[in-house]
Design a protein around this motif. Sequence first.
Motif, PDB file in Angstrom:
ATOM      1  N   LEU A   1      -1.931  11.116   4.160  1.00 50.94           N
ATOM      2  CA  LEU A   1      -0.736  11.385   3.359  1.00 50.94           C
ATOM      3  C   LEU A   1       0.282  10.255   3.385  1.00 50.94           C
ATOM      4  N   VAL A   2       0.276   9.450   4.442  1.00 54.24           N
ATOM      5  CA  VAL A   2       1.355   8.493   4.640  1.00 54.24           C
ATOM      6  C   VAL A   2       1.396   7.405   3.571  1.00 54.24           C
ATOM      7  N   VAL A   3       0.280   7.195   2.868  1.00 56.86           N
ATOM      8  CA  VAL A   3       0.278   6.190   1.809  1.00 56.86           C
ATOM      9  C   VAL A   3       1.235   6.586   0.682  1.00 56.86           C
TER      10      VAL A   3
ATOM     11  N   ARG B   1       0.808  -1.220   0.000  1.00 55.82           N
ATOM     12  CA  ARG B   1       0.000   0.000   0.000  1.00 55.82           C
ATOM     13  C   ARG B   1       0.839   1.267   0.000  1.00 55.82           C
ATOM     14  N   HIS B   2       1.987   1.221   0.618  1.00 57.59           N
ATOM     15  CA  HIS B   2       2.841   2.406   0.756  1.00 57.59           C
ATOM     16  C   HIS B   2       3.634   2.636  -0.531  1.00 57.59           C
ATOM     17  N   THR B   3       3.335   3.730  -1.225  1.00 56.39           N
ATOM     18  CA  THR B   3       4.031   4.058  -2.485  1.00 56.39           C
ATOM     19  C   THR B   3       4.545   5.496  -2.415  1.00 56.39           C
ATOM     20  N   PRO B   4       5.559   5.755  -1.585  1.00 57.22           N
ATOM     21  CA  PRO B   4       6.057   7.129  -1.415  1.00 57.22           C
ATOM     22  C   PRO B   4       6.800   7.612  -2.649  1.00 57.22           C
ATOM     23  N   HIS B   5       6.625   8.894  -2.968  1.00 54.15           N
ATOM     24  CA  HIS B   5       7.279   9.486  -4.122  1.00 54.15           C
ATOM     25  C   HIS B   5       8.500  10.290  -3.673  1.00 54.15           C
TER      26      HIS B   5
END
Length: 232
Positions: free
Chosen positions: A200-202, A110-114
């Motif tokens: 936002l953390v996603v 789920r976590h897809t940080p840019h």
Amino acid sequence: MEEPRLASLSLTHVHYNPADRVSYICAWLALVPQGLCIVYATLIWSTREVEIMLMFAGQMSCEAVNFVLKRYIKEERPLAMHGKGYGMPSSHAQFVTFFSLTLSLFLLFRHTPHPTETHTPFSLPQRALLSIAALAGAGAVACSRIYLNYHTPKQVLAGVAAGAVYAVFWFWVTSCLRRSGWVEWALETRLARLARVRDLVVQEDLVDSGWVRWEERRRRRKRAVDATRKAR
């Protein structure tokens, strides 16, 4: 009048062998669930992230499931700990398994940080290593319950299985809530807006949260100091 007998607050009253260093370490590992609850509360208050709130809700409902299972199965603890509540399944093992597996599922799926101009978030292999570390930590806590004679191996394995199944189930539930728009709807409610709840953390690394604003403020302060020095 006779003085009332004092009671011991059993929340952190862990029994261990003071002559055994491993037993001492296991006693500290027994406090991990309480520590994680403090971490949950701190992150919820400081970040207001809905993902963390959902994870905490799952953690508490997982504890409720453990409460029901223990009183339905009614299996005693090992002889050394008889009379200290039911032991099947292990609540410690179920708690840490849910936490570590839910965290792993989040980091990997789920976590897809840019990346930004100031920060490069963890890559997928790095998040995988973090997940392995979390699962290893959960394994250490689970094994400590056997070492301290609070649970039998069967009770700990049952706790691990219950925590794993519930973690997968809760991740599926929260995924459905996101896909159906319920999370987005909840974020638009008046209560969520007043509490400044965000999501936002996603797609944003917590380490980078607010860093750009801080850097811009620091540059403005530096420019102001430089301008003052030049004016003198």
